[in-house]
Design a protein around this motif. Structure first.
Motif, PDB file in Angstrom:
ATOM      1  N   GLY A 206       0.799  -1.222   0.000  1.00  0.00           N
ATOM      2  CA  GLY A 206       0.000   0.000   0.000  1.00  0.00           C
ATOM      3  C   GLY A 206       0.827   1.265   0.000  1.00  0.00           C
ATOM      4  N   GLY A 207       1.916   1.285   0.767  1.00  0.00           N
ATOM      5  CA  GLY A 207       2.734   2.484   0.857  1.00  0.00           C
ATOM      6  C   GLY A 207       3.513   2.800  -0.397  1.00  0.00           C
ATOM      7  N   ASP A 208       3.678   1.820  -1.284  1.00  0.00           N
ATOM      8  CA  ASP A 208       4.441   2.021  -2.519  1.00  0.00           C
ATOM      9  C   ASP A 208       3.525   2.131  -3.737  1.00  0.00           C
ATOM     10  OD1 ASP A 208       7.009   2.478  -3.462  1.00  0.00           O
ATOM     11  OD2 ASP A 208       7.309   0.401  -4.094  1.00  0.00           O
ATOM     12  N   LEU A 209       2.226   2.026  -3.503  1.00  0.00           N
ATOM     13  CA  LEU A 209       1.247   2.061  -4.586  1.00  0.00           C
ATOM     14  C   LEU A 209       1.014   3.510  -5.014  1.00  0.00           C
ATOM     15  CD1 LEU A 209      -0.290  -0.347  -5.848  1.00  0.00           C
ATOM     16  CD2 LEU A 209      -2.223   0.248  -4.388  1.00  0.00           C
ATOM     17  N   SER A 210       0.831   3.733  -6.317  1.00  0.00           N
ATOM     18  CA  SER A 210       0.638   5.089  -6.817  1.00  0.00           C
ATOM     19  C   SER A 210      -0.728   5.642  -6.414  1.00  0.00           C
ATOM     20  CB  SER A 210       0.770   5.128  -8.338  1.00  0.00           C
ATOM     21  OG  SER A 210      -0.384   4.583  -8.961  1.00  0.00           O
ATOM     22  N   PHE A 211      -0.894   6.921  -6.560  1.00  0.00           N
ATOM     23  CA  PHE A 211      -2.131   7.626  -6.234  1.00  0.00           C
ATOM     24  C   PHE A 211      -3.325   7.027  -6.970  1.00  0.00           C
ATOM     25  CE2 PHE A 211      -5.185  11.080  -6.951  1.00  0.00           C
ATOM     26  CZ  PHE A 211      -5.296  11.652  -5.691  1.00  0.00           C
ATOM     27  N   THR A 212      -3.132   6.654  -8.244  1.00  0.00           N
ATOM     28  CA  THR A 212      -4.250   6.239  -9.092  1.00  0.00           C
ATOM     29  C   THR A 212      -4.477   4.737  -9.121  1.00  0.00           C
ATOM     30  OG1 THR A 212      -2.721   6.271 -10.968  1.00  0.00           O
ATOM     31  CG2 THR A 212      -4.084   8.220 -10.642  1.00  0.00           C
ATOM     32  N   SER A 213      -3.519   3.941  -8.689  1.00  0.00           N
ATOM     33  CA  SER A 213      -3.592   2.491  -8.876  1.00  0.00           C
ATOM     34  C   SER A 213      -4.368   1.776  -7.769  1.00  0.00           C
ATOM     35  CB  SER A 213      -2.173   1.903  -8.944  1.00  0.00           C
ATOM     36  OG  SER A 213      -2.224   0.496  -9.027  1.00  0.00           O
ATOM     37  N   ALA A 214      -5.097   0.719  -8.191  1.00  0.00           N
ATOM     38  CA  ALA A 214      -5.745  -0.176  -7.231  1.00  0.00           C
ATOM     39  C   ALA A 214      -4.847  -1.367  -6.936  1.00  0.00           C
ATOM     40  CB  ALA A 214      -7.089  -0.651  -7.769  1.00  0.00           C
ATOM     41  N   LEU A 215      -4.095  -1.804  -7.943  1.00  0.00           N
ATOM     42  CA  LEU A 215      -3.162  -2.930  -7.783  1.00  0.00           C
ATOM     43  C   LEU A 215      -2.074  -2.815  -8.838  1.00  0.00           C
ATOM     44  CD1 LEU A 215      -2.364  -5.632  -6.457  1.00  0.00           C
ATOM     45  CD2 LEU A 215      -3.874  -6.784  -8.091  1.00  0.00           C
ATOM     46  N   THR A 216      -0.830  -2.936  -8.412  1.00  0.00           N
ATOM     47  CA  THR A 216       0.312  -2.813  -9.332  1.00  0.00           C
ATOM     48  C   THR A 216       1.292  -3.951  -9.114  1.00  0.00           C
ATOM     49  OG1 THR A 216       0.184  -0.400  -9.507  1.00  0.00           O
ATOM     50  CG2 THR A 216       2.323  -1.404  -9.973  1.00  0.00           C
ATOM     51  N   PHE A 217       1.776  -4.501 -10.231  1.00  0.00           N
ATOM     52  CA  PHE A 217       2.881  -5.451 -10.221  1.00  0.00           C
ATOM     53  C   PHE A 217       4.083  -4.780 -10.884  1.00  0.00           C
ATOM     54  CE2 PHE A 217      -0.845  -8.229 -10.093  1.00  0.00           C
ATOM     55  CZ  PHE A 217      -0.506  -9.081  -9.050  1.00  0.00           C
ATOM     56  N   ASP A 218       5.192  -4.737 -10.188  1.00  0.00           N
ATOM     57  CA  ASP A 218       6.440  -4.210 -10.747  1.00  0.00           C
ATOM     58  C   ASP A 218       7.303  -5.357 -11.248  1.00  0.00           C
ATOM     59  OD1 ASP A 218       5.941  -1.555 -10.392  1.00  0.00           O
ATOM     60  OD2 ASP A 218       7.546  -1.204  -8.935  1.00  0.00           O
ATOM     61  N   PHE A 219       7.962  -5.132 -12.384  1.00  0.00           N
ATOM     62  CA  PHE A 219       8.957  -6.065 -12.894  1.00  0.00           C
ATOM     63  C   PHE A 219      10.339  -5.479 -12.649  1.00  0.00           C
ATOM     64  CE2 PHE A 219       5.417  -7.899 -15.044  1.00  0.00           C
ATOM     65  CZ  PHE A 219       5.787  -9.179 -15.410  1.00  0.00           C
ATOM     66  N   GLU A 220      11.243  -6.322 -12.190  1.00  0.00           N
ATOM     67  CA  GLU A 220      12.626  -5.922 -12.008  1.00  0.00           C
ATOM     68  C   GLU A 220      13.540  -6.926 -12.709  1.00  0.00           C
ATOM     69  OE1 GLU A 220      12.397  -3.719  -7.637  1.00  0.00           O
ATOM     70  OE2 GLU A 220      13.070  -5.807  -7.756  1.00  0.00           O
ATOM     71  N   VAL A 221      14.650  -6.414 -13.245  1.00  0.00           N
ATOM     72  CA  VAL A 221      15.681  -7.292 -13.810  1.00  0.00           C
ATOM     73  C   VAL A 221      16.962  -7.067 -13.018  1.00  0.00           C
ATOM     74  CG1 VAL A 221      14.657  -7.365 -16.111  1.00  0.00           C
ATOM     75  CG2 VAL A 221      16.324  -5.581 -15.569  1.00  0.00           C
ATOM     76  N   PHE A 222      17.810  -8.097 -12.983  1.00  0.00           N
ATOM     77  CA  PHE A 222      19.013  -8.010 -12.164  1.00  0.00           C
ATOM     78  C   PHE A 222      20.159  -7.425 -12.963  1.00  0.00           C
ATOM     79  CE2 PHE A 222      22.790  -9.497  -9.898  1.00  0.00           C
ATOM     80  CZ  PHE A 222      22.455  -9.120  -8.601  1.00  0.00           C
ATOM     81  N   SER A 223      20.850  -6.486 -12.350  1.00  0.00           N
ATOM     82  CA  SER A 223      22.025  -5.850 -12.948  1.00  0.00           C
ATOM     83  C   SER A 223      23.276  -6.533 -12.415  1.00  0.00           C
ATOM     84  CB  SER A 223      22.044  -4.357 -12.591  1.00  0.00           C
ATOM     85  OG  SER A 223      23.325  -3.815 -12.740  1.00  0.00           O
ATOM     86  N   ALA A 224      24.004  -7.219 -13.315  1.00  0.00           N
ATOM     87  CA  ALA A 224      25.151  -8.024 -12.896  1.00  0.00           C
ATOM     88  C   ALA A 224      26.312  -7.185 -12.381  1.00  0.00           C
ATOM     89  CB  ALA A 224      25.628  -8.888 -14.067  1.00  0.00           C
ATOM     90  N   ALA A 225      26.485  -5.974 -12.913  1.00  0.00           N
ATOM     91  CA  ALA A 225      27.593  -5.134 -12.472  1.00  0.00           C
ATOM     92  C   ALA A 225      27.222  -4.323 -11.235  1.00  0.00           C
ATOM     93  CB  ALA A 225      28.022  -4.203 -13.598  1.00  0.00           C
ATOM     94  N   GLN A 226      26.016  -3.786 -11.211  1.00  0.00           N
ATOM     95  CA  GLN A 226      25.581  -3.000 -10.058  1.00  0.00           C
ATOM     96  C   GLN A 226      25.137  -3.897  -8.900  1.00  0.00           C
ATOM     97  OE1 GLN A 226      23.129   0.604 -11.251  1.00  0.00           O
ATOM     98  NE2 GLN A 226      23.172  -0.471 -13.207  1.00  0.00           N
ATOM     99  N   LYS A 227      24.896  -5.183  -9.253  1.00  0.00           N
ATOM    100  CA  LYS A 227      24.494  -6.195  -8.274  1.00  0.00           C
ATOM    101  C   LYS A 227      23.239  -5.773  -7.493  1.00  0.00           C
ATOM    102  CE  LYS A 227      29.119  -8.143  -7.815  1.00  0.00           C
ATOM    103  NZ  LYS A 227      28.803  -9.119  -8.879  1.00  0.00           N
ATOM    104  N   ARG A 228      22.253  -5.343  -8.258  1.00  0.00           N
ATOM    105  CA  ARG A 228      20.971  -4.983  -7.651  1.00  0.00           C
ATOM    106  C   ARG A 228      19.862  -5.111  -8.690  1.00  0.00           C
ATOM    107  NH1 ARG A 228      19.232   0.486  -7.998  1.00  0.00           N
ATOM    108  NH2 ARG A 228      20.489   1.762  -9.410  1.00  0.00           N
ATOM    109  N   TRP A 229      18.641  -5.108  -8.190  1.00  0.00           N
ATOM    110  CA  TRP A 229      17.475  -5.225  -9.058  1.00  0.00           C
ATOM    111  C   TRP A 229      17.065  -3.851  -9.559  1.00  0.00           C
ATOM    112  CZ3 TRP A 229      15.725  -9.871 -10.649  1.00  0.00           C
ATOM    113  CH2 TRP A 229      16.105 -10.998  -9.927  1.00  0.00           C
ATOM    114  N   LEU A 230      16.720  -3.788 -10.846  1.00  0.00           N
ATOM    115  CA  LEU A 230      16.310  -2.535 -11.480  1.00  0.00           C
ATOM    116  C   LEU A 230      14.869  -2.651 -11.958  1.00  0.00           C
ATOM    117  CD1 LEU A 230      19.441  -1.965 -13.777  1.00  0.00           C
ATOM    118  CD2 LEU A 230      19.071  -1.050 -11.471  1.00  0.00           C
ATOM    119  N   GLU A 231      14.040  -1.705 -11.577  1.00  0.00           N
ATOM    120  CA  GLU A 231      12.650  -1.712 -12.035  1.00  0.00           C
ATOM    121  C   GLU A 231      12.584  -1.359 -13.520  1.00  0.00           C
ATOM    122  OE1 GLU A 231       8.666   0.991 -11.844  1.00  0.00           O
ATOM    123  OE2 GLU A 231      10.048   1.143 -10.150  1.00  0.00           O
ATOM    124  N   VAL A 232      11.855  -2.176 -14.289  1.00  0.00           N
ATOM    125  CA  VAL A 232      11.739  -1.927 -15.725  1.00  0.00           C
ATOM    126  C   VAL A 232      10.288  -1.827 -16.189  1.00  0.00           C
ATOM    127  CG1 VAL A 232      13.957  -2.970 -16.312  1.00  0.00           C
ATOM    128  CG2 VAL A 232      11.892  -4.410 -16.232  1.00  0.00           C
TER     129      VAL A 232
END
Length: 423
Positions: free
Chosen positions: A325-351
């Protein structure tokens, strides 16, 4: 925008659901209900006086015919008085309706019952994941790879415009074009009609999809013409259906669009904004659907599956998050985020974010539909998703596919870009 019926019929439910988003709506809802009741009472009083005036006006002629001149004159005076009262009530009604509108638009959309409780990104829930994280050692981050192979010139972008406006060149530019073409072709195969929208919209369009007044500070404003550079193709594409009444047989409507996107990203700083991680201008292919309320969550699942197929075909390690709920946008009822892994930065990136807005945008847009053979209209549901946003996809592709002699291109992109390796 929530409907007044939603608020009036389920006041406590609205307040409780919005707490999931970290929004205390108690005072606002009370003000809205009080104004709505005032509006109804004012309208009712005005209608009563109008009916009385109409009846008097019709009787005046008969009074003269019956020789009741004094009564006719008194009736005329009464109608004049009623007309002034109605005029005052009409002015009060207009003011009340505007005040009511100004308050209702401040309420966020209600979160779906499946939205988890949480304050921020750390409370989002991983739904599923796939792909293999490449076991790279001493991997270079994409901004160094971009410089090494002359793919993206960040410094030149600063010279031409400012930070966050990179210049793509050579194979970097061709990779961008290949990704756009690939995403559009995949959307077309999935039944989406391609749209090429304007890159600027008016205030009505910004309001219709919820960017105004909530995100006004995040959009670039062309002051002289009072237009806004689009933050996503969702805005113009969804607004195609503003003030439209559809037939249920037309649903779902499926559109896709490539566009440049412009976001001020005010307040962004630090390591997470290096290179392509956060830009003011970037490219994105968007998918948008207008759906029947009874089927919109089936449509959401289909859209999530479509985006999943894209990251799988690009052979990127991915995961899907259900936003709390705290990360949901003002307009959204339900959101799924996709992330891909960055091998050099070693973290997940939202795409990508794939969202169901239910009737929230449709109420702002006055986007309705009616069942075949019925006169009564209902609000449609709107959905949209990134399929996909390019910057972090490019970042992950460059980093994850690097080897000693260069950067490999995923097989699915080779027909679109015309080369197999960047070297």
């Amino acid at each position: 925008m929530l409907t007044l019926r939603q608020i009036q019929d389920n006041k406590e439910g609205v307040i409780e659901r919005l707490k999931i988003k970290g929004f205390d709506a108690t005072d606002l809802v009370e003000q809205i209900i009080a104004l709505d009741n005032k509006r109804k009472n004012t309208q009712s009083e005005s209608d009563g006086l109008q009916a009385e005036m109409n009846a008097l006006s019709k009787s005046i002629g008969q009074m003269y015919k019956d020789g009741k001149a004094e009564e006719a004159i008194a009736a005329k005076a009464k109608t004049a008085s009623l007309k002034e009262q109605i005029k005052e009530l009409t002015s009060t009604l207009e003011t009340t309706e505007q005040e009511l509108q100004n308050l209702v638009v401040l309420l966020p959309n209600l979160p779906h019952e499946s939205v988890p409780v949480g304050k921020g990104a750390e409370d989002n829930v991983v739904v599923r994941e796939g792909g293999v994280i490449p076991p790279l050692k001493d991997a270079l981050p994409h901004w160094e790879l971009a410089k090494k192979y002359n793919l993206i010139d960040f410094e030149l972008g600063v010279k031409l415009t400012g930070a966050g406006f990179p210049v793509y060149r050579g194979k970097g530019a061709k990779l961008q074009r290949a990704l756009i073409q690939f995403f559009l072709e995949e959307a077309t195969k999935a039944g989406f009609e391609e749209i090429m929208p304007p890159l600027m919209v008016n205030e009505d369009s910004g309001f219709g999809t919820g960017q105004l007044p909530d995100k006004e500070g995040q959009m670039y404003h062309v002051g002289v013409d009072n237009l806004y550079l689009i933050p996503t193709a969702e805005v113009p594409v969804t607004n195609i259906y503003r003030d439209v009444i559809l037939n249920a047989s037309q649903l779902p409507i499926k559109n896709c669009a490539y566009s440049a996107c412009f976001r001020r990203e005010a307040g962004s700083y630090g390591k997470d904004v290096r290179g392509l991680n956060r830009l003011h201008q970037f490219d994105k292919v968007e998918i948008v659907q207008v759906a029947h309320p009874a089927k919109s969550y089936e449509v959401l699942e289909e859209m999530v599956a479509h985006v999943q197929s894209l990251v799988e075909k690009l052979q990127l390690p991915w995961r899907i998050l259900r936003l709390c709920g705290g990360d949901l946008s003002f307009t959204s009822a339900l959101t799924f985020d996709f992330e891909v892994f960055s091998a050099a930065q070693k973290r997940w990136l939202e795409v990508s974010s794939v969202s169901n807005f239910e009737s929230f945008q449709a109420n702002r847009l006055k986007l309705r539909f009616k069942e075949d053979g019925e006169k009564k209209t209902r609000l449609a549901h709107t959905l949209n998703g990134s399929a996909l946003a390019l910057p972090r996809i490019v970042a992950a592709l460059l980093e994850n596919n690097q080897f000693e002699g260069g950067i490999r291109i995923p097989k699915v992109l080779i027909p679109f870009c015309g080369f197999e390796v960047i070297d």
